[in-house]
Design a protein around this motif. Structure first.
Motif, short mmCIF file in Angstrom:
data_model
loop_
_atom_site.label_atom_id
_atom_site.label_comp_id
_atom_site.label_asym_id
_atom_site.label_seq_id
_atom_site.Cartn_x
_atom_site.Cartn_y
_atom_site.Cartn_z
N SER A 239 -22.11 -0.55 -33.16
CA SER A 239 -21.74 0.11 -34.41
C SER A 239 -21.21 1.49 -34.06
O SER A 239 -21.97 2.44 -33.88
N GLY A 240 -19.89 1.61 -33.92
CA GLY A 240 -19.30 2.84 -33.42
C GLY A 240 -19.77 3.08 -31.99
O GLY A 240 -19.79 2.15 -31.17
N PRO A 241 -20.21 4.30 -31.68
CA PRO A 241 -20.68 4.58 -30.31
C PRO A 241 -22.13 4.16 -30.08
O PRO A 241 -22.64 4.32 -28.98
N ARG A 242 -22.79 3.64 -31.11
CA ARG A 242 -24.21 3.26 -30.99
C ARG A 242 -24.34 1.74 -30.89
O ARG A 242 -23.43 1.00 -31.27
N TYR A 243 -25.50 1.28 -30.42
CA TYR A 243 -25.62 -0.13 -30.09
C TYR A 243 -27.06 -0.57 -30.04
O TYR A 243 -27.98 0.23 -29.90
N LEU A 244 -27.22 -1.89 -30.15
CA LEU A 244 -28.49 -2.57 -29.89
C LEU A 244 -28.24 -3.56 -28.76
O LEU A 244 -27.29 -4.35 -28.83
N VAL A 245 -29.07 -3.50 -27.74
CA VAL A 245 -28.91 -4.41 -26.59
C VAL A 245 -30.20 -5.21 -26.43
O VAL A 245 -31.25 -4.66 -26.09
N PRO A 246 -30.15 -6.53 -26.66
CA PRO A 246 -31.36 -7.35 -26.56
C PRO A 246 -31.59 -7.87 -25.14
O PRO A 246 -30.64 -8.24 -24.44
N ARG A 247 -32.84 -7.88 -24.73
CA ARG A 247 -33.22 -8.51 -23.47
C ARG A 247 -33.86 -9.86 -23.77
O ARG A 247 -34.33 -10.13 -24.88
N ASP A 248 -33.90 -10.71 -22.74
CA ASP A 248 -34.43 -12.06 -22.93
C ASP A 248 -35.92 -12.07 -23.28
O ASP A 248 -36.42 -13.04 -23.86
N ASP A 249 -36.64 -11.01 -22.93
CA ASP A 249 -38.10 -10.98 -23.13
C ASP A 249 -38.51 -10.36 -24.46
O ASP A 249 -39.69 -10.08 -24.67
N GLY A 250 -37.56 -10.12 -25.36
CA GLY A 250 -37.88 -9.56 -26.66
C GLY A 250 -37.66 -8.06 -26.77
O GLY A 250 -37.69 -7.51 -27.88
N ARG A 251 -37.45 -7.39 -25.67
CA ARG A 251 -37.16 -5.97 -25.73
C ARG A 251 -35.76 -5.73 -26.31
O ARG A 251 -34.85 -6.53 -26.09
N ILE A 252 -35.62 -4.61 -27.02
CA ILE A 252 -34.32 -4.22 -27.58
C ILE A 252 -34.12 -2.74 -27.32
O ILE A 252 -34.96 -1.91 -27.70
N LEU A 253 -33.02 -2.41 -26.66
CA LEU A 253 -32.67 -1.02 -26.43
C LEU A 253 -31.75 -0.56 -27.56
O LEU A 253 -30.81 -1.27 -27.93
N ILE A 254 -32.01 0.63 -28.09
CA ILE A 254 -31.17 1.21 -29.13
C ILE A 254 -30.66 2.55 -28.62
O ILE A 254 -31.43 3.41 -28.19
N GLY A 255 -29.35 2.71 -28.64
CA GLY A 255 -28.75 3.96 -28.17
C GLY A 255 -27.43 4.20 -28.88
O GLY A 255 -26.98 3.36 -29.66
N SER A 256 -26.80 5.20 -28.60
CA SER A 256 -27.30 6.35 -27.87
C SER A 256 -26.66 7.57 -28.50
O SER A 256 -25.60 7.48 -29.13
N THR A 257 -27.29 8.70 -28.31
CA THR A 257 -26.70 9.94 -28.78
C THR A 257 -25.66 10.42 -27.78
O THR A 257 -25.62 9.98 -26.63
#
Length: 357
Positions: A239-257
């Motif tokens: 979403s613009g410069p920001r993102y959600l990145v899912p891992r296979d184990d259920g973790r989700i990274l949300i970034g970034s400023t």
């Protein structure tokens, strides 16, 4: 004396060291802290299929995307470490542009892109918020788990005979005319035949000492990691410069400023709250998912919005690869390949004229 001294033990420095050592060169890597603990570790591991902002960097991104599968397979074969490389695909949500414009931009760069409207979008990613009614699918977007990738790179480098010297920051250079004789560290001098600076946001400071003024400065990026009991989304969501990145184990990274605050690497409550809000706005069920960790990294931002890659002018044996900003990890395979080709005087896969200092 090593054949090559690499100053900066991030993903570009380590990948380059591995490339050179695989050609039987003696390589030493110096880092002011631990290997791979700065921007290389701090990102989300996205590997985009190209770059819409700069034609030269797009070619670097395309080449890197082509190299990632084989590089990952070789790392696993040599180390037994799975770096988490996955062809997961991505969805680009419209912000300032409509989906047709986004699709056209990617397709004009030779990247497959498909407009997905509801209900197909909800069928593809059921956890997305109902107000998200369209997106552009990038099926060739991939990802890697950067901490695991760096672990594999360090193991591969050691197995190939690379000397890794953490906690040895370079404080100056010993020179004879246009030639670098040694890197002066806080623990003594380190001699070599050729020198490569891959020190990220610190590269400008190092090269200023040899008379090179590089417009590279640190840009803070704050990150948030959630850990769900199972995978909620399966594709990268942009979403613009920001993102959600899912891992296979259920973790989700949300970034970034993207914050121009110098070398400050701390988190702020406001930024973390905004990232958490972004995640919930895009995927409402994330409201109930606990935060596992937050952190920040310093990305090397080149004012010209294109990295510096090649031989340093007026220096016989000094090279640079820095200023990749958000794409240091993703573009590390091509960058390392081109540095190897330069050092060994092999034919270049890409013309480096646009990347010069």
């Amino acid at each position: 004396m090593s054949d090559v001294i690499i100053v900066g033990g991030g993903v570009i420095g380590l990948t380059t060291a591995w490339e050179l050592a695989s050609r039987n060169l003696q390589v030493t890597v110096l880092d002011q802290s631990e290997m791979g603990q700065e921007a290389s570790w701090a990102g989300a591991g996205m590997i985009p299929p190209g770059d819409l902002l700069d034609p030269a960097t797009h070619q670097l991104a395309v080449l890197s995307a082509q190299l990632w599968p084989d590089l990952s397979a070789r790392l696993y074969e040599q180390t037994g470490i799975d770096n988490g490389y996955r062809l997961c695909g991505g969805l680009v949500l419209p912000t300032h542009e409509n989906v047709a414009a986004i699709q056209s931009a990617w397709q004009s760069h030779g990247v497959p892109a498909e407009i997905i409207d509801e209900p197909a979008l909800q069928a593809l990613e059921p956890a997305l918020a109902p107000h998200l009614t369209s997106a552009v699918s990038l099926p060739t977007l991939s990802q890697v788990r950067n901490p695991r990738h760096l672990k594999a790179l360090k193991a591969a480098c050691l197995a190939a005979g690379v000397q890794l010297l953490p906690q040895q920051g370079v404080v100056g250079w010993e020179m004879d005319g246009a030639r670098i004789l040694a890197a002066q560290t806080d623990k003594g001098r380190v001699t070599g035949d050729k020198f490569i600076v891959t020190a990220g946001a610190w590269s400008a400071q190092l090269l200023e000492q040899v008379g090179l003024d590089l417009a590279i400065r640190p840009m803070r990026g704050q990150m948030l990691l959630l850990h769900a009991p199972q995978q909620i989304i399966h594709r990268v969501i942009e979403s613009g410069p920001r993102y959600l990145v899912p891992r296979d184990d259920g973790r989700i990274l949300i970034g970034s400023t993207e914050e121009d605050v110098g070398f400050q690497k701390t988190n702020t409550d406001e930024a973390i709250a905004a990232l958490r809000q972004l995640g919930v706005e895009l995927v409402p069920s994330l409201a109930d998912v606990p935060v596992e960790k937050t952190w920040a990294g310093l990305r090397p931002f080149a004012t010209r919005r294109r990295p510096f890659l090649g031989k340093v002018p007026d220096r016989k044996n000094l090279y640079i690869a820095a200023g990749h900003f958000r794409a240091g990890l993703s573009n590390s395979p091509a960058t390392a390949l081109l540095l190897r080709q330069l050092i060994l005087q092999e034919p270049l896969t890409l013309d480096l004229a646009d990347f010069g200092c």
